[in-house]
Write an enzyme that holds these catalytic residues in place. Structure first.
Site, short mmCIF file in Angstrom:
data_model
loop_
_atom_site.label_atom_id
_atom_site.label_comp_id
_atom_site.label_asym_id
_atom_site.label_seq_id
_atom_site.Cartn_x
_atom_site.Cartn_y
_atom_site.Cartn_z
N HIS A 124 0.08 91.41 73.98
CA HIS A 124 0.37 89.86 73.54
C HIS A 124 -0.77 89.49 72.73
O HIS A 124 -1.94 89.53 72.82
CB HIS A 124 0.17 89.15 75.04
CG HIS A 124 0.98 87.90 75.01
ND1 HIS A 124 0.02 86.83 74.65
CD2 HIS A 124 2.02 87.34 75.57
CE1 HIS A 124 0.87 85.66 74.70
NE2 HIS A 124 1.96 86.12 75.19
N ASP A 201 -4.83 93.13 81.57
CA ASP A 201 -3.88 92.09 81.32
C ASP A 201 -2.49 92.14 82.46
O ASP A 201 -1.63 93.00 81.99
CB ASP A 201 -3.24 91.83 80.03
CG ASP A 201 -2.36 90.62 79.88
OD1 ASP A 201 -1.79 90.14 80.78
OD2 ASP A 201 -2.10 90.50 78.51
N GLN A 204 2.34 89.81 83.33
CA GLN A 204 3.73 90.37 83.62
C GLN A 204 3.78 91.49 84.98
O GLN A 204 4.66 91.14 85.84
CB GLN A 204 4.26 91.30 82.48
CG GLN A 204 4.58 90.38 81.18
CD GLN A 204 5.59 89.43 81.50
OE1 GLN A 204 6.35 89.40 82.43
NE2 GLN A 204 5.50 88.60 80.58
N LYS A 227 3.74 82.78 86.05
CA LYS A 227 4.65 83.97 86.12
C LYS A 227 4.94 84.54 87.34
O LYS A 227 5.41 85.65 87.48
CB LYS A 227 3.97 84.95 84.95
CG LYS A 227 4.17 84.31 83.49
CD LYS A 227 3.58 85.39 82.51
CE LYS A 227 3.29 84.88 81.35
NZ LYS A 227 4.27 84.48 80.39
N CYS A 365 5.37 86.74 71.09
CA CYS A 365 3.86 86.62 71.01
C CYS A 365 3.36 88.24 70.75
O CYS A 365 2.29 88.41 71.38
CB CYS A 365 3.18 85.92 71.96
SG CYS A 365 3.61 84.10 72.09
N1 PMP Z 1 0.01 88.61 78.23
C1 PMP Z 1 1.15 89.04 78.58
C2 PMP Z 1 1.64 90.32 78.82
C3 PMP Z 1 2.18 87.72 78.83
O1 PMP Z 1 3.63 88.05 78.95
C4 PMP Z 1 1.74 86.45 78.49
C5 PMP Z 1 2.53 85.41 78.56
N2 PMP Z 1 3.82 85.70 78.04
C6 PMP Z 1 0.24 86.28 78.33
C7 PMP Z 1 -0.56 87.46 77.97
C8 PMP Z 1 -0.15 84.99 78.04
O2 PMP Z 1 -0.07 84.14 79.34
P1 PMP Z 1 -0.07 82.51 79.24
O3 PMP Z 1 0.37 82.08 78.16
O4 PMP Z 1 0.45 82.15 80.84
O5 PMP Z 1 -1.64 82.60 79.11
#
Ligand code: PMP
Length: 407
Positions: A124, A201, A204, A227, A365
């Site tokens: 991401h 990270d 998910q 999430k 993203c």
């Molecule tokens: N890493 C992953 C794999 C994600 O799916 C996301 C959110 N789509 C993020 C990081 C970023 O999370 P946040 O926007 O809640 O900070």
């Protein structure tokens, strides 16, 4: 073995009762954010209605109650992740802030020119950009592990890229745009063998899998509360105590100090050193309730149920003429990204929305993932344990209509 009582589970989420264009809502955007069960909503409302006050500051009744609830949530997260101690749990605004905390505090203090940071092609943006910024500033080198056309990381390439210069591996556990589950435990062991630290990270992963940071042996792990069926604006950074202790603060201000004079300020002990200012008290209390809720459903039940949904959804979507799934790893969770010939993802999203189905369209993203597959965007249905096979049927029906429009 525990199973999902789908009727009960669905009753727990008031948002599922919403209608869109007069049709029952089908919510398939859970990778972006999840709905909140009633106990989470009640925990947040309870704080605002009954004991609004700041934490760690007052000795009055309400402040003590709020502090106990806030710190109680930390203990719940500690047990949830099986961290050794609750001081290893730092509350942040989300995964993005957690990763930035490590990049700023650990990265700017301990990394130097020529050091290598290893990430993957499926990260991401929040696990790419902070490292690029760090590399620009400190002269570190960013290396990228590629993936194959199924969306599986090349372990061979990973082993080649891991060198004595690698100081940090920052890796996504489960990809938000492909659904791939990466072999993080094995990768952590290999990285440690080369003397590198590892950040996972788990944005998910946290809603799909039980996570045990001691078993994984990761050095840092980041996730977002929203999430995990919790409030937006909440997140967690887990870090091994000895690392967090050695790291300088990220933000300066109230609550993170031990003493302040104009000559010298000393910092508070963990975890407060990293929690400057008034935190998201209501949100963190809600996150604690979310952890309780997920554990009451149980990860065994969640995994079993979601795996069946994934199999059903994979078959059903593959039967739509022309539809191509993006991300077909052997190890994956219930995230279904796809493209349809002649139809742009945004048009697909708009047309299925007319049928009451909420999916995500765009690059999610993860622009490098789109580049790998040579597409500008995908449509993504991301499912969780409150979704059903009937809802997948509704999506498929809507997609057949989309095909009629574009063929
Ligand atoms: N890493 C992953 C794999 C994600 O799916 C996301 C959110 N789509 C993020 C990081 C970023 O999370 P946040 O926007 O809640 O900070």
């Amino acid at each position: 073995m525990k199973t999902i009582d789908i009727r009960k589970v669905r009753r727990d989420f008031p948002n599922l009762r919403v209608k869109v264009h007069g049709k029952p809502l089908v919510y398939f955007d859970n990778a972006a954010t999840t709905f909140k069960p009633r106990p989470v909503i009640e925990a947040v409302a309870g704080y605002y209605q009954e004991y609004t006050s700041n934490v760690h500051r007052g000795i009055h009744e309400l402040s003590e109650k709020a502090t106990a609830a806030y710190e109680g949530a930390r203990d719940k997260v500690q047990q949830f992740l099986n961290a050794r101690g609750s001081k290893e749990i730092i509350f942040t605004r989300g995964t993005t802030e957690s990763i930035n905390l490590v990049a700023y505090s650990y990265g700017r203090h301990f990394l130097k020119s020529g050091d290598e940071i290893l990430i993957s092609e499926m990260e991401h943006h929040s696990n790419i950009v902070p490292w690029q910024m760090l590399c620009e500033e400190k002269g570190c080198v960013l290396k990228v592990i590629p993936f194959n056309d199924q969306g599986e990381l090349s372990y061979e390439e990973f082993e080649k890229l891991l060198t004595a210069k690698t100081r940090l591996l920052s890796i996504v556990y489960i990809s938000n745009s492909l659904g791939t589950v990466n072999p993080v435990k094995k990768m952590i062991k290999a990285a440690h063998g080369r003397g590198a630290l590892v950040l996972v990270d788990a944005a998910q992963a946290v809603s799909h899998r039980a996570i045990d940071v001691q078993d994984l042996d990761c050095d840092f792990l980041a996730f977002s509360g929203h999430k995990l069926f919790g409030p937006t604006g909440t997140g967690v950074l887990y870090g091994k105590a000895q690392l967090l202790d050695a790291m300088p603060p990220f933000h300066g201000g109230g609550d993170m100090i031990s003493s302040v004079t104009f000559q010298k300020t000393t910092y508070a002990a963990l975890p407060y050193k990293f929690e400057a200012g008034t935190p998201h008290v209501a949100g963190v209390i809600g996150l604690g309730a979310a952890v309780d809720y997920v554990l009451s459903v149980g990860f065994n039940a969640i995994e079993g149920y979601e795996q069946k949904l994934l199999e059903y959804g994979t078959k059903a979507l593959s039967a739509v003429p022309g539809l191509k799934l993006i991300g077909t790893a052997k190890e994956k969770v219930s995230i279904l990204s796809f493209v349809l010939p002649n139809a742009h993802a945004h048009d697909i999203g708009t047309l299925v929305n007319d049928e009451g189905v909420a999916i995500r369209t765009g690059h999610h993203c993860t622009q490098p993932v789109m580049k790998h597959f040579g597409v500008p965007a995908t449509s993504r249905a991301s499912l969780t344990f409150y979704n059903t096979a009937e809802e997948i049927d509704a999506l498929v029906k809507a997609l057949r209509k989309v095909r009629e429009v574009f063929s």
